[in-house]
Design a protein around this motif. Sequence first.
Motif, short mmCIF file in Angstrom:
data_model
loop_
_atom_site.label_atom_id
_atom_site.label_comp_id
_atom_site.label_asym_id
_atom_site.label_seq_id
_atom_site.Cartn_x
_atom_site.Cartn_y
_atom_site.Cartn_z
N SER A 76 27.16 -23.16 -4.42
CA SER A 76 27.66 -23.09 -3.05
C SER A 76 26.93 -24.08 -2.16
O SER A 76 25.85 -24.58 -2.51
CB SER A 76 27.51 -21.68 -2.48
OG SER A 76 26.14 -21.33 -2.36
N GLN A 78 26.45 -24.74 2.32
CA GLN A 78 26.82 -24.42 3.70
C GLN A 78 27.41 -25.66 4.38
O GLN A 78 26.92 -26.77 4.19
CB GLN A 78 25.61 -23.93 4.49
CG GLN A 78 25.25 -22.49 4.21
CD GLN A 78 24.54 -21.83 5.37
OE1 GLN A 78 24.14 -22.47 6.32
NE2 GLN A 78 24.41 -20.52 5.29
N ARG A 82 29.58 -22.14 7.51
CA ARG A 82 30.23 -21.29 6.51
C ARG A 82 29.79 -21.71 5.11
O ARG A 82 29.39 -22.83 4.89
CB ARG A 82 31.76 -21.39 6.64
CG ARG A 82 32.29 -20.83 7.94
CD ARG A 82 33.79 -21.04 8.09
NE ARG A 82 34.25 -20.48 9.37
CZ ARG A 82 34.19 -21.14 10.53
NH1 ARG A 82 33.72 -22.38 10.57
NH2 ARG A 82 34.61 -20.55 11.64
N PHE A 84 30.68 -22.49 1.28
CA PHE A 84 31.80 -22.92 0.44
C PHE A 84 31.35 -22.99 -1.02
O PHE A 84 30.25 -23.45 -1.32
CB PHE A 84 32.30 -24.31 0.87
CG PHE A 84 33.03 -24.29 2.18
CD1 PHE A 84 34.41 -24.19 2.22
CD2 PHE A 84 32.34 -24.35 3.38
CE1 PHE A 84 35.09 -24.16 3.42
CE2 PHE A 84 33.00 -24.33 4.59
CZ PHE A 84 34.39 -24.22 4.61
N CYS A 121 36.69 -27.93 2.42
CA CYS A 121 35.77 -27.62 3.51
C CYS A 121 36.25 -28.15 4.86
O CYS A 121 36.07 -27.48 5.88
CB CYS A 121 34.37 -28.15 3.19
SG CYS A 121 34.21 -29.94 3.11
N THR A 125 37.65 -25.32 7.48
CA THR A 125 36.82 -25.22 8.68
C THR A 125 37.66 -25.41 9.93
O THR A 125 37.52 -24.66 10.91
CB THR A 125 35.69 -26.26 8.64
OG1 THR A 125 34.83 -25.98 7.53
CG2 THR A 125 34.87 -26.24 9.92
N ALA A 128 39.74 -22.29 10.50
CA ALA A 128 38.91 -21.16 10.93
C ALA A 128 38.44 -21.32 12.36
O ALA A 128 38.39 -20.36 13.13
CB ALA A 128 37.71 -21.01 9.99
N GLU A 129 38.14 -22.55 12.75
CA GLU A 129 37.65 -22.80 14.10
C GLU A 129 38.76 -22.72 15.15
O GLU A 129 38.53 -22.25 16.27
CB GLU A 129 36.99 -24.18 14.17
CG GLU A 129 35.68 -24.29 13.42
CD GLU A 129 34.56 -23.54 14.10
OE1 GLU A 129 34.56 -23.45 15.34
OE2 GLU A 129 33.67 -23.02 13.39
N ASN A 152 38.08 -20.98 -2.08
CA ASN A 152 37.42 -21.00 -0.78
C ASN A 152 38.33 -20.46 0.32
O ASN A 152 37.89 -19.74 1.22
CB ASN A 152 36.97 -22.42 -0.43
CG ASN A 152 35.67 -22.80 -1.12
OD1 ASN A 152 34.77 -21.98 -1.26
ND2 ASN A 152 35.57 -24.05 -1.54
N ASN A 155 38.26 -16.73 -0.05
CA ASN A 155 36.98 -16.18 0.39
C ASN A 155 36.88 -16.13 1.92
O ASN A 155 36.25 -15.22 2.48
CB ASN A 155 35.83 -16.99 -0.18
CG ASN A 155 35.69 -16.82 -1.68
OD1 ASN A 155 36.16 -15.84 -2.25
ND2 ASN A 155 35.06 -17.78 -2.33
N LEU A 156 37.49 -17.12 2.58
CA LEU A 156 37.46 -17.18 4.04
C LEU A 156 38.66 -16.46 4.68
O LEU A 156 38.82 -16.51 5.90
CB LEU A 156 37.43 -18.64 4.50
CG LEU A 156 36.14 -19.41 4.15
CD1 LEU A 156 36.31 -20.89 4.45
CD2 LEU A 156 34.94 -18.83 4.89
#
Length: 282
Positions: A76, A78, A82, A84, A121, A125, A128-129, A152, A155-156
Amino acid sequence: MIWSDLLRQGIQTLTAAGIPDAPRDARRLAAHVMGIEASRITLIAQDTVPPGIVQLYDGIVAQRARRVPVSHLTGSRQFHGRVFEVTPDVLDPRPETEILIETALARPWRRVLDLGTGSGCILLTLLAERGNQTFGIGTDLSRAALSVAMRNAANLRLGDRVQFHAGDWLGALPVSTAAFDLIVSNPPYITLDDYAALAPDVGLYEPRLALTDEGDGLGAYRRILHAAPAHLVQGGWLIVEIGPTQGPVVSDLFRTHGLTAITVSPDLDGRDRVVAGQKPRV
């Protein structure tokens, strides 16, 4: 043996192998084998190391000494706050790429396309943001990389707002795909000559396909710009990461393909890192 002694041995091993920032990596690997946050290592420094952990830690440190990336050993990395999943099938997310994230978040958009998504990623990201009103598609030539990106996304908890398609850049998109407000990419931009000089951590262990175009480092930009404007709405943005010497020539490619409002953003070291351009409104 207590943790402070084992850490000291790990640092010595990595330092002797020429690993940059050996203390940091030794702590990260210790936290991984213990299943704790790296920040908690100092709290257990005087604790006795559990049975079997000494051999496990020594083994993982030995792999790092052979330049296996920490992310491959821990599975993984960061990125932008977050965690990944990372495997040898995807590029290891780097702090410099967060400049692309900030550049994209400064623009208005709801539909985003990520070309060469890798671990996902960047795309995940951004989704999510920005929140629930956004949707994204990621493309990649590597099906193995797309498998990582899908995990990923799950997971998110972003699986309902993202799709992934295998194929070559924009050619992977279904024919009926609607235009995007934003297209992003961190394509392979290392020249063939520079690839031979990469650090072993990168050149030996990260996917070559994600690092170099086997030429002058500009091939991916040419292919993306040939097709991207047609897939942008009027006023939509194309934002790409670049190598530190590529700002002027990539900016020229943007202009040649009709994009305007072109900006070049530096990373924290002051090197050119991101080029953004807008499709004109009619």
